[in-house]
Design an enzyme around this catalytic site. Structure first.
Site, short mmCIF file in Angstrom:
data_model
loop_
_atom_site.label_atom_id
_atom_site.label_comp_id
_atom_site.label_asym_id
_atom_site.label_seq_id
_atom_site.Cartn_x
_atom_site.Cartn_y
_atom_site.Cartn_z
N LYS A 217 41.14 -50.83 3.16
CA LYS A 217 39.94 -51.64 2.94
C LYS A 217 38.72 -50.81 3.25
O LYS A 217 38.80 -49.84 4.02
CB LYS A 217 39.95 -52.88 3.84
CG LYS A 217 39.12 -54.02 3.32
CD LYS A 217 39.84 -54.80 2.23
CE LYS A 217 39.02 -55.95 1.71
NZ LYS A 217 39.81 -56.83 0.84
P1 NAD Z 1 32.05 -63.42 -3.44
O1 NAD Z 1 30.99 -62.62 -2.79
O2 NAD Z 1 32.15 -63.43 -4.92
O3 NAD Z 1 31.95 -64.95 -2.98
C1 NAD Z 1 31.87 -65.34 -1.64
C2 NAD Z 1 31.46 -66.82 -1.58
O4 NAD Z 1 31.34 -67.21 -0.20
C3 NAD Z 1 30.11 -67.11 -2.22
O5 NAD Z 1 30.14 -68.38 -2.81
C4 NAD Z 1 29.16 -67.08 -1.02
O6 NAD Z 1 27.97 -67.80 -1.27
C5 NAD Z 1 30.04 -67.73 0.03
N1 NAD Z 1 29.59 -67.40 1.38
C6 NAD Z 1 29.28 -66.17 1.85
N2 NAD Z 1 28.87 -66.25 3.13
C7 NAD Z 1 28.95 -67.56 3.45
C8 NAD Z 1 28.65 -68.29 4.63
N3 NAD Z 1 28.20 -67.68 5.74
N4 NAD Z 1 28.87 -69.63 4.62
C9 NAD Z 1 29.33 -70.24 3.50
N5 NAD Z 1 29.63 -69.60 2.37
C10 NAD Z 1 29.42 -68.29 2.34
O7 NAD Z 1 33.42 -62.93 -2.77
P2 NAD Z 1 34.89 -63.13 -3.31
O8 NAD Z 1 35.28 -61.89 -4.03
O9 NAD Z 1 35.01 -64.45 -3.97
O10 NAD Z 1 35.69 -63.11 -1.93
C11 NAD Z 1 35.82 -64.26 -1.13
C12 NAD Z 1 36.97 -64.07 -0.16
O11 NAD Z 1 38.17 -63.82 -0.88
C13 NAD Z 1 36.83 -62.89 0.81
O12 NAD Z 1 37.48 -63.23 2.01
C14 NAD Z 1 37.62 -61.80 0.13
O13 NAD Z 1 38.09 -60.83 1.04
C15 NAD Z 1 38.76 -62.60 -0.44
N6 NAD Z 1 39.46 -61.97 -1.55
C16 NAD Z 1 38.79 -61.57 -2.67
C17 NAD Z 1 39.50 -61.01 -3.72
C18 NAD Z 1 38.83 -60.64 -5.01
O14 NAD Z 1 39.54 -60.23 -5.93
N7 NAD Z 1 37.53 -60.78 -5.16
C19 NAD Z 1 40.88 -60.80 -3.60
C20 NAD Z 1 41.53 -61.23 -2.45
C21 NAD Z 1 40.81 -61.81 -1.44
#
Ligand code: NAD
Length: 418
Positions: A106
């Site tokens: 990561k």
């Molecule tokens: P992203 O940045 O696209 O979305 C994150 C979301 O969380 C947004 O809606 C944002 O407004 C919200 N958010 C951020 N801070 C916040 C807070 N303090 N309070 C409330 N909401 C908040 O990110 P993503 O890619 O969707 O990733 C989200 C999660 O999923 C992370 O934990 C990431 O590690 C995990 N993840 C992502 C992927 C991927 O392919 N993108 C894969 C596996 C896991």
């Protein structure tokens, strides 16, 4: 960060619980509780107004016993070494849990990307890539998007790496736009996998989609596609949220409309969306519902609010949204948790397909991508579900059993060098 919310401590605690339950020997626990490589870099960026700013960047390779490191790059103001170590550790289990040939890694940069212009973000991404160029590569450690990074950043990363090597290296990172070696379906894959796991859980517990209500915390990449796929499966989504707050409609949200709203460059968040009742993020977590899918960030369900969670099942779209103490409370209350290392593995699985396509220079159509993705997710879900039934244990423990065992076996078969 308190003891309960330090993600790396939580990752180690989960490993400890799994190793104790499995009777894994202490040498293996020790081996797996130490990331293999930790890199920290300073990233100087010339800002638009001419002044120089220095950002901190991290890349951690937790373990490569089963293959090269794989894991996203996160841009957020809260990024720190312990968080990146935890996320790298979870990637090791995730890749092992779904049986794809990678280890865990990561990366992240401590930056609030909303405060940077596109030009500043590009310079930051390119310099970060240059600073970690000796530890990433298609054979060693392959980045991907995570919070606040996406195809655009992966394009810059691939270009910077390729410029340094003197030839195009598509396979250095995944989650790229399809025009430059990305895979069809990658953008949707994580959310698709989350909804897929929820649906498989529902089928095995005789729950009908039309009788279930779903809450999705986070309306970013993972949250949006979890909602869209769940809607296609026939579920009613009653609440979702983003950084601007939470939006609730007990009759069901119009997900397509919300998707269009947030995709409009004039909005970018759900701020100002009026066709739902605005509630707080903590109220959202405690709503009465069938499924609660935390898809935003870690430590959302803790010892403090776990007693008030009313969902029947949690499906973890985010990494580490439920702390180990909260896990115990939920388990004692009969609330199942489909763990992150299974539920959000659709993204890394599709990244694996992208890497395979890049290396073959032969690209699949969307049908093939989705078919292969569902095949792997179903196999993994079945394995975890059956083991949880057999051992009468939580889904998390069953997933850890499978994952840690696979990594331990790989270490045993390879032996310790020299
Ligand atoms: P992203 O940045 O696209 O979305 C994150 C979301 O969380 C947004 O809606 C944002 O407004 C919200 N958010 C951020 N801070 C916040 C807070 N303090 N309070 C409330 N909401 C908040 O990110 P993503 O890619 O969707 O990733 C989200 C999660 O999923 C992370 O934990 C990431 O590690 C995990 N993840 C992502 C992927 C991927 O392919 N993108 C894969 C596996 C896991």
């Amino acid at each position: 960060m308190t003891g309960e919310t330090n993600p790396f401590k939580n990752a180690l605690k989960q490993l400890r619980i799994a190793c104790d339950a499995m009777g894994i020997n202490e040498d293996i626990y020790n081996y797996l509780s130490h990331p293999q490589r930790i890199v920290q870099v300073s990233i100087p960026v010339k800002m638009d107004d001419g002044h120089l700013e220095i950002f901190e960047g991290f890349r951690v390779l937790h373990n490569s016993a089963r293959g090269p490191g794989k894991g996203g790059i996160r841009y957020a103001a809260e990024v720190n070494m312990d968080e990146v170590k935890a996320l790298a550790t979870w990637m090791t289990w995730k890749c092992a849990c779904v049986g794809i040939p990678y280890g865990g890694a990561k990366g992240g940069v401590t930056v609030d990307p909303r405060k940077l212009s596109v030009g500043e973000l590009e310079r930051l991404t390119r310099r970060f890539t240059a600073n970690i160029i000796n530890v990433i590569g298609p054979e060693t450690d392959i980045p991907a998007p995570d919070m606040n990074t996406g195809g655009r950043e992966m394009g810059w990363m691939m270009d910077t790496y390729s410029m340094q090597k003197g030839h195009v290296v598509h396979g250095v990172c995944t989650g790229k736009p399809v025009e430059i070696g990305g895979s069809l379906g990658r953008t949707q894959a994580t959310g698709h996998g989350v909804a897929f796991c929820m649906h498989e859980y529902a089928k095995r517990h005789n729950m009908k989609p039309e009788e279930c209500t779903v809450v999705v915390q986070g309306f970013g990449n993972v949250g949006q596609y979890t909602c869209l796929t769940a809607k296609d499966f026939g579920y009613k989504i009653i609440a979702t949220s983003d950084i601007s707050g939470a939006y609730y409609n007990p009759e069901g949200l119009d997900i397509d409309e919300m998707f269009a709203y947030i995709s409009d460059p004039a909005h970018r968040t759900l701020e100002g969306y009026t066709k739902a009742q605005k509630i707080s993020n903590s109220e959202l977590l405690e709503l009465e519902c069938t499924f609660m899918n935390p898809c935003a960030l870690e430590n959302q369900v803790t010892e403090e609010n776990a007693p008030r969670i009313k969902a029947k099942c949690l499906v973890e779209g985010a990494n580490g949204p439920v702390t180990p103490k909260a896990d115990e409370i939920l388990e004692s209350r009969g609330i199942d948790v489909v763990p992150d290392i299974l539920a959000n593995a659709g993204g890394v699985t599709c990244s694996y397909f992208e890497w395979v396509q890049d290396r073959m220079a032969l690209f699949w159509d969307l049908d093939q991508v989705n078919k292969e993705l569902d095949k792997i997710m179903l196999r993994a879900f079945d394995g975890v579900h059956e083991l949880a039934q057999e051992k009468k244990c939580s889904y998390r423990l069953a997933a850890y059993f499978i994952a840690v065992q696979r990594v331990a076996k790989a270490i045993e078969m390879r032996g310790i060098y020299p």
